[in-house]
Design a protein around this motif. Structure first.
Motif, PDB file in Angstrom:
ATOM      1  N   LEU A 292       0.703  -1.064   0.079  1.00  0.00           N
ATOM      2  CA  LEU A 292      -0.063  -0.037  -0.195  1.00  0.00           C
ATOM      3  C   LEU A 292       0.861   1.308  -0.017  1.00  0.00           C
ATOM      4  O   LEU A 292       0.570   2.434  -0.431  1.00  0.00           O
ATOM      5  CB  LEU A 292      -1.098  -0.019   1.338  1.00  0.00           C
ATOM      6  CG  LEU A 292      -2.133  -1.060   1.320  1.00  0.00           C
ATOM      7  CD1 LEU A 292      -3.079  -0.880   2.533  1.00  0.00           C
ATOM      8  CD2 LEU A 292      -2.905  -1.125  -0.087  1.00  0.00           C
ATOM      9  N   ASN A 293       2.075   1.217   0.695  1.00  0.00           N
ATOM     10  CA  ASN A 293       2.834   2.343   0.608  1.00  0.00           C
ATOM     11  C   ASN A 293       3.650   2.521  -0.469  1.00  0.00           C
ATOM     12  O   ASN A 293       4.686   3.662  -0.600  1.00  0.00           O
ATOM     13  CB  ASN A 293       3.873   2.389   1.907  1.00  0.00           C
ATOM     14  CG  ASN A 293       4.805   1.348   1.838  1.00  0.00           C
ATOM     15  OD1 ASN A 293       4.936   0.580   0.749  1.00  0.00           O
ATOM     16  ND2 ASN A 293       5.622   1.103   2.863  1.00  0.00           N
ATOM     17  N   GLY A 294       3.552   1.980  -1.855  1.00  0.00           N
ATOM     18  CA  GLY A 294       4.244   1.950  -2.990  1.00  0.00           C
ATOM     19  C   GLY A 294       5.547   1.323  -2.933  1.00  0.00           C
ATOM     20  O   GLY A 294       6.533   1.502  -3.870  1.00  0.00           O
ATOM     21  N   ASN A 295       5.956   0.714  -1.779  1.00  0.00           N
ATOM     22  CA  ASN A 295       7.498   0.300  -1.822  1.00  0.00           C
ATOM     23  C   ASN A 295       7.535  -1.055  -1.470  1.00  0.00           C
ATOM     24  O   ASN A 295       7.281  -1.573  -0.231  1.00  0.00           O
ATOM     25  CB  ASN A 295       8.067   1.293  -0.464  1.00  0.00           C
ATOM     26  CG  ASN A 295       9.595   0.545  -0.335  1.00  0.00           C
ATOM     27  OD1 ASN A 295       9.859  -0.206  -0.844  1.00  0.00           O
ATOM     28  ND2 ASN A 295      10.300   1.435   0.507  1.00  0.00           N
ATOM     29  N   GLU A 296       7.576  -1.994  -2.507  1.00  0.00           N
ATOM     30  CA  GLU A 296       7.441  -3.353  -2.596  1.00  0.00           C
ATOM     31  C   GLU A 296       8.388  -4.125  -1.617  1.00  0.00           C
ATOM     32  O   GLU A 296       8.259  -5.050  -1.373  1.00  0.00           O
ATOM     33  CB  GLU A 296       7.456  -3.809  -4.026  1.00  0.00           C
ATOM     34  CG  GLU A 296       6.278  -3.221  -5.024  1.00  0.00           C
ATOM     35  CD  GLU A 296       5.052  -3.589  -4.389  1.00  0.00           C
ATOM     36  OE1 GLU A 296       4.770  -4.700  -3.757  1.00  0.00           O
ATOM     37  OE2 GLU A 296       3.869  -2.837  -4.586  1.00  0.00           O
ATOM     38  N   GLY A 297       9.874  -3.253  -1.737  1.00  0.00           N
ATOM     39  CA  GLY A 297      10.650  -3.906  -0.952  1.00  0.00           C
ATOM     40  C   GLY A 297      10.668  -3.786   0.665  1.00  0.00           C
ATOM     41  O   GLY A 297      11.358  -4.306   1.433  1.00  0.00           O
ATOM     42  N   ASN A 298       9.897  -2.756   0.819  1.00  0.00           N
ATOM     43  CA  ASN A 298       9.754  -2.415   2.366  1.00  0.00           C
ATOM     44  C   ASN A 298       8.146  -2.027   2.433  1.00  0.00           C
ATOM     45  O   ASN A 298       7.879  -0.863   2.693  1.00  0.00           O
ATOM     46  CB  ASN A 298      10.662  -1.285   2.543  1.00  0.00           C
ATOM     47  CG  ASN A 298      10.256  -0.755   4.253  1.00  0.00           C
ATOM     48  OD1 ASN A 298       9.855  -1.633   5.152  1.00  0.00           O
ATOM     49  ND2 ASN A 298      10.940   0.450   4.601  1.00  0.00           N
ATOM     50  N   PRO A 299       7.147  -2.732   2.692  1.00  0.00           N
ATOM     51  CA  PRO A 299       6.084  -2.566   2.934  1.00  0.00           C
ATOM     52  C   PRO A 299       5.460  -2.039   4.377  1.00  0.00           C
ATOM     53  O   PRO A 299       4.321  -1.957   4.445  1.00  0.00           O
ATOM     54  CB  PRO A 299       5.223  -4.012   2.492  1.00  0.00           C
ATOM     55  CG  PRO A 299       6.093  -4.870   3.087  1.00  0.00           C
ATOM     56  CD  PRO A 299       7.300  -4.355   2.836  1.00  0.00           C
ATOM     57  N   TYR A 300       6.119  -1.865   5.200  1.00  0.00           N
ATOM     58  CA  TYR A 300       5.937  -1.610   6.575  1.00  0.00           C
ATOM     59  C   TYR A 300       5.323  -0.041   6.441  1.00  0.00           C
ATOM     60  O   TYR A 300       5.823   0.791   5.850  1.00  0.00           O
ATOM     61  CB  TYR A 300       7.081  -1.786   7.374  1.00  0.00           C
ATOM     62  CG  TYR A 300       7.526  -3.278   7.547  1.00  0.00           C
ATOM     63  CD1 TYR A 300       7.026  -3.930   8.406  1.00  0.00           C
ATOM     64  CD2 TYR A 300       8.365  -3.484   6.560  1.00  0.00           C
ATOM     65  CE1 TYR A 300       7.430  -5.228   8.486  1.00  0.00           C
ATOM     66  CE2 TYR A 300       8.784  -4.935   6.758  1.00  0.00           C
ATOM     67  CZ  TYR A 300       8.332  -5.797   7.793  1.00  0.00           C
ATOM     68  OH  TYR A 300       8.838  -7.148   7.942  1.00  0.00           O
ATOM     69  N   CYS A 301       4.299   0.066   7.485  1.00  0.00           N
ATOM     70  CA  CYS A 301       3.526   1.280   7.824  1.00  0.00           C
ATOM     71  C   CYS A 301       3.686   1.578   9.322  1.00  0.00           C
ATOM     72  O   CYS A 301       3.527   0.704  10.140  1.00  0.00           O
ATOM     73  CB  CYS A 301       2.321   1.285   7.276  1.00  0.00           C
ATOM     74  SG  CYS A 301       1.755   1.051   5.520  1.00  0.00           S
ATOM     75  N   CYS A 302       4.081   2.779   9.598  1.00  0.00           N
ATOM     76  CA  CYS A 302       4.144   3.356  11.045  1.00  0.00           C
ATOM     77  C   CYS A 302       2.926   3.448  11.531  1.00  0.00           C
ATOM     78  O   CYS A 302       2.303   4.445  11.718  1.00  0.00           O
ATOM     79  CB  CYS A 302       5.039   4.688  11.000  1.00  0.00           C
ATOM     80  SG  CYS A 302       6.805   4.409  10.315  1.00  0.00           S
ATOM     81  N   GLY A 303       2.609   2.517  12.617  1.00  0.00           N
ATOM     82  CA  GLY A 303       1.537   2.509  13.081  1.00  0.00           C
ATOM     83  C   GLY A 303       0.154   2.612  12.491  1.00  0.00           C
ATOM     84  O   GLY A 303       0.262   2.315  11.240  1.00  0.00           O
ATOM     85  N   ILE A 304      -0.970   2.443  13.127  1.00  0.00           N
ATOM     86  CA  ILE A 304      -2.274   2.290  12.481  1.00  0.00           C
ATOM     87  C   ILE A 304      -2.365   3.625  11.671  1.00  0.00           C
ATOM     88  O   ILE A 304      -3.070   3.707  10.507  1.00  0.00           O
ATOM     89  CB  ILE A 304      -3.341   2.164  13.559  1.00  0.00           C
ATOM     90  CG1 ILE A 304      -3.129   0.928  13.990  1.00  0.00           C
ATOM     91  CG2 ILE A 304      -4.667   2.197  12.680  1.00  0.00           C
ATOM     92  CD1 ILE A 304      -2.984  -0.323  13.012  1.00  0.00           C
ATOM     93  N   ASP A 305      -2.218   4.918  11.860  1.00  0.00           N
ATOM     94  CA  ASP A 305      -2.270   6.281  11.175  1.00  0.00           C
ATOM     95  C   ASP A 305      -1.239   5.778   9.704  1.00  0.00           C
ATOM     96  O   ASP A 305      -1.951   6.347   9.117  1.00  0.00           O
ATOM     97  CB  ASP A 305      -1.650   7.289  12.126  1.00  0.00           C
ATOM     98  CG  ASP A 305      -2.633   7.673  13.262  1.00  0.00           C
ATOM     99  OD1 ASP A 305      -3.704   7.169  12.860  1.00  0.00           O
ATOM    100  OD2 ASP A 305      -2.059   8.515  14.009  1.00  0.00           O
ATOM    101  N   GLY A 306      -0.177   5.146  10.109  1.00  0.00           N
ATOM    102  CA  GLY A 306       0.557   5.160   8.842  1.00  0.00           C
ATOM    103  C   GLY A 306      -0.291   4.308   7.734  1.00  0.00           C
ATOM    104  O   GLY A 306      -0.136   4.191   6.426  1.00  0.00           O
TER     105      GLY A 306
END
Length: 579
Positions: free
Chosen positions: A413-427
């Motif tokens: 979802l964040n557009g970064n296929e190599g690093n799909p991690y989001c910071c918290g639920i707001d992220g």
């Protein structure tokens, strides 16, 4: 495809700095020491206690033309902790052709002395295996409070089933329900046993007739009543059966009391539910642990003074214990304190059935004043999950969306296929809203790719770090799965792994197929006839808890501790000490 090596399919190089984060170890999450109570939905206090509720019915009205009803009981609770909404807490098994069923299912509830906690026990004549209650015939219900149950003589409440719906049989008694309660003791363990019998009495008629034996296990409650806690399978046409091994918790069997009397009844099964008693014996876990391995099965009717008394009668067969093992049972908290980490991933439905995101009718419509159902579901569940996450980084994926590179069923979802991690639920919410601008809602609704992706990490963890990580995939969807066969196969394969799948259904679609994936009524079987080794799917319709985010989170997480424990037990993994 893996989360880290999935080819970028968005066709752009946008980096969403608000949502993305440096890659840590996969979704690392450690639960605080008080998490066991939190996963149960609420921490208990000094004025609360855990209760076991055992159910039976008597004289259930006959609703089927040719046979007795097939009763099951659905149990609900209503209290301030559910915002005074009726919340289903579980269902018994269905017992076929039973006028006087004794249910094996035992319910554990938390009793708060200072609160009014209403209970509802709704009895249905089950027509088939559907999980939709409208597909079954309503027999009647009993409404009461937990206080009434524990305040009844010997902790046993007997009440008449009520049915206010119009019915030709409305003037007849619908039957009675018996509710037996006792406080949970702290002893915990698993008992593994296998039985056989020899030289059973022949109960069926005919030259070559024998019996169709099964064993009913009952426990003598403190009030002197017998409560059924297990039945073996029926073995047809034999007088010398060997039953499959049974695996039972000491809580369910005897509430941790090894001296409590256990009565084992051997019956000859009849299709109309009128099973004939072959013989019974009485024992206890203490006696079994001390080494006793053989018991006479005695039929009281054949004893002196009985209706069918026989001179020189000794028994109606012999029950043999082939194997016995007692296993200390670790708790969910034991594994958490031993260093086990929970690894969460979120997957969101980007299929066309959600409707055009630019229109207010769409489930994906972004209203600055009112969060849509996806955001509500993300926050309701995620707000609980993130409290137990040390780094609060979540892989957030989408499926069913289309970019310039085509349709993808597993994209970051964040557009970064190599690093799909989001910071918290707001992220996660920020990445979700931004992804709506770059991905066209398309389809089809395929769950298998994202399940297989997380499964690959679970498999690697099981191989290299057994017992140290457990993976949880949260899928939010609006409707019907289009790759059902592949999804079932992926779930069956994942059932062998340290992994659970939570599905939250948003919108007003028919979610019957999702209920089929939730294996509460039997384990899944895929198209190759491979059977899931355990139930790892929990489905919850968002609309049922839309006004109560806390109840939704409690329902979503309710089965997770038991699923973790079942995986650890099946793989003989003990919690690590001294972490």
């Amino acid at each position: 495809m893996s989360l880290y090596h999935h080819q970028v399919s968005s066709g752009h190089a946008v980096q969403f700095s608000q949502a993305s984060a440096p890659p840590p170890s996969y979704g690392s999450m450690r639960v605080a020491p008080y998490s066991q109570a939190s996963f149960a939905g609420r921490a208990t206090n000094d004025m609360s206690t855990k209760l076991l509720l055992r159910l039976a019915c008597r004289d259930v009205i006959k609703l089927d033309r040719m046979s007795q009803s097939d009763p099951m009981v659905v149990v609900y609770m209503n209290s301030s902790r559910t915002q005074h909404q009726w919340r289903e807490i579980g269902r018994t098994e269905r017992i076929k052709n039973a006028k006087n069923p004794n249910f094996e299912k035992v319910f554990e509830v938390t009793y708060h002395f200072e609160e009014l906690q209403r209970m509802r026990f709704a009895v249905y004549d089950a027509d088939g295996r559907s999980t939709v209650l409208d597909n079954h015939d309503f027999v009647g219900q009993l409404d009461c409070t937990i206080g009434e149950i524990v305040g009844s003589a010997h902790g046993k409440l007997i009440g008449e089933l009520q049915n206010d719906k119009k019915s030709t049989n409305n003037s007849k008694s619908r039957g009675m329900i018996h509710i037996m309660s006792e406080e949970v003791q702290h002893a915990a363990g698993m008992v593994h046993m296998q039985f056989r019998a020899s030289k059973l009495d022949k109960k069926d008629f005919g030259l070559f007739a024998k019996s169709d034996p099964f064993i009913e296990f009952t426990s003598v409650m403190p009030n002197g009543q017998h409560a059924t806690f297990h039945k073996t399978e029926v073995i047809r046409r034999t007088l010398n059966p060997t039953w499959r091994a049974v695996h039972l918790s000491t809580t369910k069997m005897c509430n941790g009391d090894f001296d409590r009397e256990l009565k084992l009844n051997c019956y000859d099964w009849d299709s109309d539910g009128s099973h004939d008693l072959i013989g019974s014996c009485v024992t206890s876990l203490g006696e079994i642990a001390a080494g006793k391995r053989e018991w006479d099965l005695v039929n009281p009717k054949k004893m002196p003074g009985g209706k069918k008394a026989k001179r020189g009668y000794k028994n109606s067969g012999v029950l043999h214990l082939l194997s016995y093992e007692y296993e200390e049972r670790a708790s969910f908290l034991d594994y958490i304190l031993g260093g086990m980490e929970l690894m969460f991933t979120i997957a969101i439905d980007f299929t066309g059935s959600n409707g055009n995101p630019a229109l207010p009718t769409s489930l994906h419509y972004v209203n600055p004043y009112q969060p849509n159902e996806y955001e509500q579901a993300i926050r309701a569940v995620g707000s609980i999950i993130q409290d137990y996450d040390t780094d609060k980084l979540f892989p957030a994926m989408g499926y069913g969306g289309k970019s310039v590179n085509g349709v993808s069923h597993n994209f970051a979802l964040n557009g970064n296929e190599g690093n799909p991690y989001c910071c918290g639920i707001d992220g996660v919410v920020s990445a979700y809203k931004t992804a709506l601008q770059y991905w066209q809602l398309f389809g089809p609704t395929n769950f298998a790719p994202v399940i297989q992706s997380v499964s690959s990490y679970a498999a690697e963890s099981a191989r290299t770090k057994p017992g140290q990580q457990y993976f949880v995939l949260l899928i939010i969807t609006d409707g019907v799965i289009t790759d059902m066969a592949n999804t079932v196969s992926a779930i069956v394969a994942a059932s062998h792994l340290p992994m659970s799948i939570i599905i939250v259904g948003v919108g007003q679609a028919n979610f019957d197929a999702m209920d089929a994936l939730d294996g509460d009524d039997g384990h899944l079987v895929d198209h190759r006839r491979q059977k899931a080794v355990r139930d790892i799917v929990q489905f919850v319709p968002f609309r049922k808890y839309q006004a109560n985010a806390e109840a939704l989170a409690a329902e979503v997480l309710a089965e997770l501790p038991d699923q973790v424990l079942e995986y650890m037990r099946m793989n003989k993994i003990k919690p690590t000490k001294g972490q």
